[in-house]
Design an enzyme around this catalytic site. Structure first.
Site, short mmCIF file in Angstrom:
data_model
loop_
_atom_site.label_atom_id
_atom_site.label_comp_id
_atom_site.label_asym_id
_atom_site.label_seq_id
_atom_site.Cartn_x
_atom_site.Cartn_y
_atom_site.Cartn_z
CG ASP A 1 -5.39 -2.09 -1.28
OD1 ASP A 1 -4.84 -2.15 -0.16
OD2 ASP A 1 -6.43 -2.71 -1.55
CG ASP B 1 -4.75 -12.65 3.53
OD1 ASP B 1 -4.83 -11.69 4.32
OD2 ASP B 1 -4.19 -12.58 2.41
#
Lengths: 252, 208
Positions: free
Chosen positions: A11, A130
């Site tokens: 990330d 997601d």
């Protein structure tokens, strides 16, 4: 025989790796290029960068990171986060990304997936979904990093992106993400059984057993994990040797 | 030695450029171009290819004189040429991705969709798979049988003459993943994305 892939995910926020790692050999714990290189040298099957920079102004930062990484890592590189336009994809591919992952923009307009896969080929278009459980065996798609409820059924959406040319699905369970309690195996199983393209499992890995579950019980073609590798708990090699010992085929 | 990576505006060739740049040493001068004169004066050519068979063939044809120049180079003058992924597939007479499309016709055969046994095997075939070497190939020097290479494709090249096949890979069936015919080389996998072994293969091609 096709091997199951292990994909470490980094990330990146404003050009720095979030959830920094503690590898002793690292000179700069926040440098995404150096970390990607360590993973690649350690046997990672692919590298994934997720740009979680909140603003839109910093696209040049991630592009520069991709450019540097692509000159040092010769395994596939997937980049996601904030990919909204054909120009965004072009910029990332020219910088050296092999695949881009599209999330919110795909939900807003599935034609974008179609246009992108037609222009660049399905091989480089990953759709990131997601999903959050809403009832027994029912999951809903969320956008904007899990903040927005869309009302769209995750299975329907997965089928739809396949029809529109996605080459792979990167499936993250919002319920499991960050919990270290394992993937949502039911979600994985449901999506892998309803689609014919490879699914990458994401969200919830806390142990090597979870990787096994994602592949064997969930039917995932690849398993993505962040923190178990970042914090140095396990090396990529540990994960591969563990899976291999349980008869899951990996590239050793 | 002059090596040209043919840039015909089809798909993403950054990784090919990066990997060849990494391997190329002082004596290799690397060009990335579609300039006909530069291609003619090259010692070796790399023909990458991403996207569909049709889109790649269409892009080649859009550049005036390119197909004839490549043919002169590879077929008439028999100079080394390496096709990667769709770059290899285009050696065939015909491809069936998107629409029936005429290929370069350098090696008799066709390119058709991998039979995934009614969904039993996921497509695209994405990831690391082992190559099974079928015959000695110059580009496999010091590369072991069963080495892992990175694949991403849904279509396969089926040559008529099986003797051109230098390696296969096992997916839903034995898929042709590498060919060598005289000066023509081709890989279905991506050496540029296949880590150190892929770079070794690129090095072998550059050292031919």
């Amino acid at each position: 025989m096709l091997k199951n892939r292990i994909i470490p995910c980094l990330d990146v926020k404003d050009g720095r790796v979030v959830k920094g790692i503690n590898f002793v050999e690292l000179k700069d714990a926040g440098d995404p290029v150096e970390q990607a290189k360590i993973y690649s040298d350690g046997g990672a099957d692919e590298i994934c960068f997720l740009d979680i920079t909140a603003s839109n102004e910093n696209r040049e930062t991630i592009i520069e990171i991709v450019r540097k990484t692509a000159k040092e890592c010769f395994v596939p590189l997937t980049v996601g986060g904030g990919v909204r336009t054909i120009q965004n994809i072009t910029d990332l591919l020219l910088a050296g990304a092999d695949k881009v992952s599209i999330n919110t923009a795909a939900v807003k307009n599935v034609d974008f997936v179609k246009e992108a896969s037609k222009k660049f080929g399905s091989q480089c278009i990953v759709v990131a979904i997601d999903a959050k459980k809403v009832s027994e065996n029912k999951w809903e798609v969320f956008t904007y990093g899990g903040r927005n409820k869309t009302g769209i059924d995750a299975v329907d959406f997965a089928k739809k992106v396949e029809e529109n040319g996605a080459g792979e699905i990167l499936l993250t369970s919002m319920d499991k993400d960050g919990t270290k309690s394992g993937y949502d195996v039911d979600l994985l199983k449901t999506i892998t059984n309803s689609t014919n393209i490879p699914v990458i499992a994401s969200g919830g890995v806390g142990s090597l057993d979870h990787l096994y579950d994602g592949i064997v019980k969930g039917g995932a073609s690849a398993v993505l994990a962040a923190s178990i590798f970042h914090y140095g708990e396990y090396k990529i090699k540990d994960a591969k040797e563990y899976l291999n010992s349980k008869n899951v085929s990996v590239r050793l | 030695m002059n090596v040209t990576i043919v840039d015909y505006q089809s798909g993403n060739i950054s990784s090919v450029i990066n990997s060849f740049t990494e391997v190329a040493e002082g004596e290799v001068s690397l060009e990335v171009t579609s300039d006909i004169q530069k291609i003619k004066s090259s010692d070796k050519i790399v023909l990458p290819g991403q996207g569909s068979f049709k889109s790649c063939v269409d892009s080649l044809n859009k550049i005036s004189g390119l197909v004839d120049t490549l043919k002169d180079f590879a077929i008439t003058n028999k100079k080394p040429l390496l096709g990667i992924c769709v770059g290899l597939q285009m050696f065939a007479d015909v491809g069936y991705e998107e629409a029936e499309t005429k290929g370069l016709g350098w090696i008799p055969g066709k390119v058709s969709r991998i039979d995934n046994q009614k969904g039993k095997f996921k497509l695209p075939h994405i990831g690391w798979n082992e190559i099974e070497i079928q015959k000695d190939s110059k580009i496999f020097k010091d590369i072991k049988n069963k080495s892992h290479m990175y694949f991403v494709h849904s279509y396969e090249f089926i040559p008529e003459d099986k003797s051109v096949i230098s390696a296969t890979t096992d997916y839903s069936s034995k898929i042709v993943c590498s060919i060598e015919k005289d000066n023509l080389f081709g890989t279905q996998f991506h050496p540029e994305k296949s880590d150190k072994i892929g770079l070794k293969m690129i090095d072998n091609f550059l050292k031919l």
